[in-house]
Write an enzyme that holds these catalytic residues in place. Structure first.
Site, short mmCIF file in Angstrom:
data_model
loop_
_atom_site.label_atom_id
_atom_site.label_comp_id
_atom_site.label_asym_id
_atom_site.label_seq_id
_atom_site.Cartn_x
_atom_site.Cartn_y
_atom_site.Cartn_z
N ASP A 15 -79.42 46.97 -48.93
CA ASP A 15 -80.79 46.85 -49.41
C ASP A 15 -81.49 45.83 -48.51
OD1 ASP A 15 -83.12 47.20 -50.79
OD2 ASP A 15 -82.25 46.95 -52.78
C1 BGC Z 1 -85.60 47.77 -52.86
C2 BGC Z 1 -85.12 49.14 -52.49
C3 BGC Z 1 -86.03 49.75 -51.46
C4 BGC Z 1 -86.11 48.84 -50.27
C5 BGC Z 1 -86.97 49.38 -49.15
C6 BGC Z 1 -85.86 46.91 -51.65
O1 BGC Z 1 -86.48 45.72 -51.97
O2 BGC Z 1 -84.64 47.16 -53.71
O3 BGC Z 1 -85.04 49.95 -53.63
O4 BGC Z 1 -85.57 51.01 -51.11
O5 BGC Z 1 -86.64 47.60 -50.69
O6 BGC Z 1 -88.30 49.36 -49.47
#
Ligand code: BGC
Length: 757
Positions: free
Chosen positions: A304
């Site tokens: 993530d």
């Molecule tokens: C979130 C994810 C997301 C990623 C990209 C993160 O902060 O937890 O779910 O896909 O950002 O935007």
């Protein structure tokens, strides 16, 4: 040379098929020279030989570049290659980019990767396409209340069609985190508290995005997230610690991930949280033992957003070099935005801490994804300016959006059949801060959704009733805040109108990521507004907009009717109007329990019994599992939702035939309107070697039953459907007595008991 169906590709030069023979015969040698520094590589059907060949040519730095995912802030005006990301792309330090929306911009960036890097490896472009791209559908929690898997699949299909025309090839969806805690804002992105439903919804999304052919130009690679158990954050606080038994993890939190893997999901994202002391992003047990060895996942994994770097804050690494080492060894293939791999993997190899072999495995999986998507055949295949005109927000897509709004609505209360609104009404007052707010209709994660194109409740009602009916809106109060100065106008308008719709709830941004709440009631002074307006004595319904179950106990006491609409997206107002006026008879059922108060949380239907369950025979007895200041019962339970008609269940039969359990029930529409019902089947295993939940959803069917008619519905279960995880993590069925429940929600059910051996 890479051959594809429609194109022939000489290094970075692509020519249409009809020109290929002439070109290849006449210009072959010349072209190879003109394409100069490009490496010519061959591919077989699977792309394995092609990838071997390519990897042979890659330096370690180029390989590490493929593992790097950078976030852009949707920049790119002027000279892209002069920007920081542009420089990185040119240096072969970028494998994927997130957050660029537009075919034109993506073409520009891709061109830099193809034409200005040594090997011309295409970039993978991703975005959080969570509930639609331009056409925004209801938030996933809302959509799950439709219990309509075909519909969910269709919304994902449309999202893929739209975004793949605009340059994108990869979505960070589905989010399959089971959650029992409405304080956690990200419940809006998932499909609620139930694992069985969660598995089916996960598969529907994967099928919808990826279609039958990932190499088609209108499909997306899905990314199931967040692995794992992110939804059980302590106290519902975002990014917080998770600590649970392996039994609970296996039984409730992991199955939707496995379902997505079985459905062929192309990629998987790790989670921000730790589980029982090990952060998900440095968890070899999750990412290698389970995901690869046991489940056979062949796609690639991605961290993530900066979650590799955050291993320092978690307290398992002292510096980013160590975070990179831990994540790579644990099995994270791609680093989202943290640059830990980019900055440290080469040194880690030189120091002998990380093997090239490990890096090669990760690179191969990412290249495989690019091959599967057909990016090596045509790196610009998702930048189709022609499709931009036909494949985005067309009539069919908007109709599907409107249908999905209506089907996501859950009718929570309808005293004296106040709804539907009679069509001869002369004046309607819409009162409340959510009555005419375009931006809020799209909810969180709106991808490329345009708020100005969203239909508000006011607009939807006006579209429905035409100009003969007077429709007026007044805000009354803000969503948050203490100002009651708008109440007088609100009450006056209510007094002058035949029918009142109170539009209350949360802002779209109050759920989603980093939006945990400790008070999950109606924010601000909205309860007081509702009370003042309802006192005016006119027929009044509440329409709720929110991204999580709300503790609306007070509202439930005072409002004659309540329609839960979530955040419906682009067509919100039109779809809600369809329901309010009875053009669609509501059929949505809650997929997450609504508590009476935040103190009941976590609250979910498939809980255990305890040794001292509430005993109706002993109402005054103190020493039972209960509260002294609140009922144990939720405000609205899982599976609950009313219709404008009524359904009667009878002739419930359960029997064992050969190796199958055959269940039958007769459902009659006893009301005055045709309607759909979600017929739900629950099972309780009475006695096990370990404790079992009081009931668990094991099947459902959504059926249309015309008024006055009835349908016999049949379900078949096998023993495997009744199997559960044991402390050694083996899954097996235990013979004994089972209670079967069937009904239109998880509480009001018919019951049959049967021995199953
Ligand atoms: C979130 C994810 C997301 C990623 C990209 C993160 O902060 O937890 O779910 O896909 O950002 O935007």
């Amino acid at each position: 040379m890479i051959k594809s169906k429609n194109h022939i590709h000489f290094g970075n030069c692509i020519f249409p098929l009809n020109q290929q023979f002439i070109l290849s015969l006449v210009l072959f040698t010349g072209l190879l020279m003109a394409c100069g520094h490009k490496t010519e590589v061959a591919t077989d059907q699977k792309g394995e030989a092609f990838i071997d060949d390519l990897m042979d040519k890659m330096t370690l730095e180029e390989k590490i570049g493929q593992l790097n995912l950078v976030a852009s802030s949707d920049f790119i005006t002027g000279d892209f290659s002069a920007t920081d990301i542009g420089k990185k792309v040119r240096d072969g330090k970028v494998g994927a980019i997130l957050n660029i929306r537009s075919a034109e911009k993506i073409r520009t960036v891709q061109k830099t990767a193809i034409e200005e890097t040594r090997l011309g490896i295409p970039i993978l472009f991703g975005l959080d396409i969570i509930h639609g791209y331009k056409t925004i559908f209801p938030i996933p929690l809302g959509l799950s209340c439709s219990f309509d898997l075909d519909l969910i699949q269709k919304t994902a299909r449309i999202a893929a069609q739209e975004s793949s025309a605009d340059g994108l090839a990869w979505t960070y969806s589905p989010m399959v985190d089971v959650s029992r805690d409405p304080r956690w804002g990200r419940v809006a992105e998932g499909s609620g508290e139930d694992t069985y439903l969660g598995c089916l919804v996960a598969e529907a999304y994967v099928r919808g995005y990826q279609g039958d052919d990932l190499s088609a130009n209108n499909t997306l690679m899905a990314c199931v997230k967040h692995f794992a158990a992110y939804g059980d954050a302590e106290a519902g606080r975002e990014y917080n610690t998770v600590d649970m038994s392996k039994l609970t993890l296996f039984e409730y939190y992991l199955p939707p991930f496995q379902a997505a893997v079985d459905a062929g999901v192309g990629s998987l994202m790790t989670a921000f949280n730790e589980i029982s002391g090990v952060p998900s992003t440095s968890n070899p047990y999750l990412l290698r033992d389970l995901l690869r060895d046991q489940w056979g996942f062949e796609g690639f994994t991605v961290s993530d957003y900066t979650s590799i770097n955050e291993l320092i804050e978690h307290g398992v690494a002292t510096d980013t070099s160590q975070t990179a080492e831990l994540a790579m060894k644990a099995g994270v293939d791609m680093d989202m935005q943290g640059s830990a791999y980019l900055n440290h993997l080469k040194d880690l190899v030189d120091e002998g801490k990380v093997s090239v072999d490990l890096i090669d495995q990760a690179v191969r999986r990412i290249l495989e994804a690019k091959v599967k998507l057909g990016l090596f055949d045509d790196p610009y295949k998702y930048c189709d300016e022609k499709r931009l005109k036909t494949d985005i927000m067309n009539e069919e897509q908007l109709a599907a959006a409107r249908e999905s709004v209506a089907k996501s609505c859950v009718l929570l209360k309808n005293d004296n059949n106040l709804l539907p609104i009679q069509k001869d009404v002369r004046s309607i007052a819409i009162i409340g801060p959510l009555g005419n707010s375009k931006k809020d209709m799209l909810g969180n994660w709106m991808a490329a959704g345009e708020p100005e194109k969203a239909v508000t409740l006011l607009e939807g009602i006006k579209n429905k009733v035409g100009s003969d009916v007077r429709v007026q809106w007044t805000e009354g109060c803000k969503v948050n805040g203490t100002d009651k100065s708008g109440f007088t106008d609100a009450v006056n308008l209510a007094k002058q109108s035949d029918f009142i719709i109170l539009a209350l709830g949360e802002h779209g941004w109050m759920s989603g990521e980093a939006a945990s709440r400790t008070d999950i009631g109606l924010p601000g002074v909205q309860n007081d507004l509702a009370e003042a307006v309802i006192k005016a004595g006119k027929p009044t319904t509440v329409v709720l907009f929110n991204g999580r179950p709300l503790a609306v106990t007070k509202l439930d006491e005072i409002a004659p009717a309540i329609l839960e609409t979530w955040f419906g997206g682009t067509q919100a107002g039109n779809g809600i109007a369809d329901v309010l006026f009875g053009d669609y008879n509501p059929s949505g059922k809650l997929t997450m329990t609504f508590p009476r108060n935040v103190g009941q949380v976590p609250i979910y239907y498939n809980h255990k019994n305890t040794g001292r369950p509430i005993d109706p025979q002993r109402p005054g007895f103190k020493y039972l599992s209960k509260y002294i200041d609140s009922s144990n019962e939720p405000l609205y339970s899982f599976g609950y939702g009313l219709s404008y008609t009524t359904f009667k269940y009878d002739d419930f039969s359960v029997k064992v035939e050969a190796d199958q359990i055959k269940i039958g029930v007769n459902v009659a529409n006893t009301g005055d309107m045709d309607g759909e019902e979600v017929v739900q089947l629950y099972v309780q295993d009475k006695v096990g070697t370990i404790t079992r939940p009081v009931k668990e959803l094991k099947g459902f069917q959504k059926v249309m039953i015309k008024k006055g008619e009835s349908k016999i519905l049949n379900f078949t279960l096998i023993k495997d459907d009744l199997a559960f995880y044991h402390p050694d993590l083996s899954k097996s069925f235990e013979p004994g007595e089972f209670v079967f429940y069937v009904g239109g929600n998880s509480v009001e059910t018919l019951t049959e008991t049967l021995e199953v051996h």
